[in-house]
Design an enzyme around this catalytic site. Sequence first.
Site, PDB file in Angstrom:
ATOM      1  CG  HIS A  46      14.181 -32.084 -22.790  1.00 36.79           C
ATOM      2  ND1 HIS A  46      14.639 -31.100 -23.636  1.00 36.79           N
ATOM      3  CD2 HIS A  46      12.867 -32.251 -23.085  1.00 36.79           C
ATOM      4  CE1 HIS A  46      13.648 -30.692 -24.407  1.00 36.79           C
ATOM      5  NE2 HIS A  46      12.563 -31.356 -24.098  1.00 36.79           N
ATOM      6  CG  ASP A 106      18.129 -31.095 -22.927  1.00 36.35           C
ATOM      7  OD1 ASP A 106      18.112 -31.863 -23.895  1.00 36.35           O
ATOM      8  OD2 ASP A 106      17.213 -30.287 -22.664  1.00 36.35           O
ATOM      9  CG  MET A 165       9.854 -25.916 -17.241  1.00 37.65           C
ATOM     10  SD  MET A 165      10.747 -26.812 -18.534  1.00 37.65           S
ATOM     11  CE  MET A 165      10.363 -25.821 -19.980  1.00 37.65           C
ATOM     12  CD  GLU A 177       5.724 -27.675 -25.348  1.00 35.53           C
ATOM     13  OE1 GLU A 177       6.370 -27.613 -24.274  1.00 35.53           O
ATOM     14  OE2 GLU A 177       6.249 -27.557 -26.459  1.00 35.53           O
ATOM     15  CE  LYS A 198       5.654 -29.898 -33.222  1.00 37.32           C
ATOM     16  NZ  LYS A 198       7.067 -30.319 -33.297  1.00 37.32           N
ATOM     17  CD  GLU A 256       6.891 -24.646 -28.947  1.00 37.88           C
ATOM     18  OE1 GLU A 256       7.186 -25.346 -27.959  1.00 37.88           O
ATOM     19  OE2 GLU A 256       7.475 -24.706 -30.042  1.00 37.88           O
ATOM     20  CG  HIS A 265       3.998 -26.722 -30.485  1.00 38.82           C
ATOM     21  ND1 HIS A 265       4.305 -27.391 -29.327  1.00 38.82           N
ATOM     22  CD2 HIS A 265       5.129 -26.750 -31.243  1.00 38.82           C
ATOM     23  CE1 HIS A 265       5.561 -27.825 -29.383  1.00 38.82           C
ATOM     24  NE2 HIS A 265       6.077 -27.431 -30.535  1.00 38.82           N
ATOM     25  CG  ASP A 306       7.698 -23.698 -24.446  1.00 41.35           C
ATOM     26  OD1 ASP A 306       8.118 -23.279 -23.342  1.00 41.35           O
ATOM     27  OD2 ASP A 306       7.822 -24.876 -24.823  1.00 41.35           O
ATOM     28  CG  ASP A 353       8.451 -27.625 -34.498  1.00 42.53           C
ATOM     29  OD1 ASP A 353       8.287 -26.410 -34.272  1.00 42.53           O
ATOM     30  OD2 ASP A 353       8.763 -28.443 -33.613  1.00 42.53           O
ATOM     31  CG  ASP A 393      10.883 -24.906 -32.440  1.00 40.41           C
ATOM     32  OD1 ASP A 393       9.730 -24.572 -32.112  1.00 40.41           O
ATOM     33  OD2 ASP A 393      11.355 -26.028 -32.180  1.00 40.41           O
ATOM     34  CG  ASP A 423      10.787 -24.895 -27.024  1.00 40.62           C
ATOM     35  OD1 ASP A 423      11.914 -25.200 -27.462  1.00 40.62           O
ATOM     36  OD2 ASP A 423       9.864 -25.717 -26.902  1.00 40.62           O
TER      37      ASP A 423
HETATM   38 MN   LIG Z   1       8.097 -26.326 -26.536  1.00 45.79          MN
END
Ligand SMILES: [Mn+2]
Length: 389
Positions: free
Chosen positions: A56, A59, A90, A183, A185, A219, A222, A247, A257, A259, A289
């Site tokens: 991002h 980040d 990406m 994406e 969710k 993802e 998600h 993802d 969530d 992950d 991810d």
């Molecule tokens: Mn993701």
Amino acid sequence: MSDPYEPQPEHKFTFGLWTVGSTGRDQFGLPVRESLSPVQLVHLLAEVGAYGVNFHDNDLVPFNASKAERDQIVSDFKKALAATGLVVPMATTNLFNHSIFKDGAFTANDHKVRKFALQKTMQAIDLGVELGAKVFVFWGGREGVESDATKDPALGLKRYRDALNFLSDYVIDQCYDLKFALESKPNEPRGDIFLPTTGAMLGFIETLDHSDMVGVNPEFAHEVMAGLNFLHAVAQAWEMGKLFHIDLNDQNVGRFDQDWRFGSYNIKQSFFLVKFLEDVGYTGSRHFDAHAYRTEDYEGVKDFARGCMRTYLILKEKAARFNADQEIQELLKAINADDGSMSDFDGEYSPEKVSKLKSHQFDIQTLSQRGLMYERLDQLTIDLLLGVR
Ligand SMILES: [Mn+2]
């Protein structure tokens, strides 16, 4: 003999800076790991054998960074990429962390917030392209509501569409070689997030001005959170030519969530996903991810990252064995056997075919009573996955 599950660049395994960079902070707890710089994270990813790194905007470049600070950070990051050979396939925009986005970004009720989101995204696109990104992901974590009293969902979609149309035009105007991947969710952090599933996203994309440059980034977690079959979402995207990115992670249905490390929970679903991606020849990034358990230090983070890639490669090998397994393949052949007697009804529509098909006598009894051997086929799959085959 070298390790057959050692990641190689051709596997296109990538991680976001935010994944291995997660400090373990959660809703109820403080960070458990010190935060590492983007340069340190690039070196960590190189050490575990990743191919690429995604980010991002924030980040890499903090929200309030000056132009000079930005340029220094980008220059240091480029040096780390050059030193390690990692690439940036990406990039994406953080449109969810800052309090200005508490009511969404592209769909916020405040017009100024919506325009600020466009400004921030254009800058993030410039940054991604500068570092080589060919795919730009949109995850609208705050695009939604807690209460439907607050926002008309149809108006929300119209605002979302207007933003993506504007940004598509921006990319075209700049002559950037960049595609968008949306994406979905269902919820978290908002009570309800607009366009909650990959299927909803695929429908929405067809309404965009430049739908050809927009695909999806499904993802695993998600889709599982929505109680859906992730493979089916991926297959639909692939079949429509819209699987621009993916993802990978893991998730227990009905939970927050999570992950988790890829393949750590839903092994069978992960197997059929890997088999699908490999069988159809998906050539994009395999982006993890996900993040390490909160119990881990940075050695544990490396174990997590290595584990994602290792499990993918183990499942890839299992997929090849499934495809080469004589008993499994003979079963599949028998299940799909075709005596050719229906081929007259195939092909183009014609009134002759209609009248023939309408009067054809089917052996309903035999067709209804035929056993399909799916129990045997599934158990052979389980035997294979559990390593006794
Ligand atoms: Mn993701």
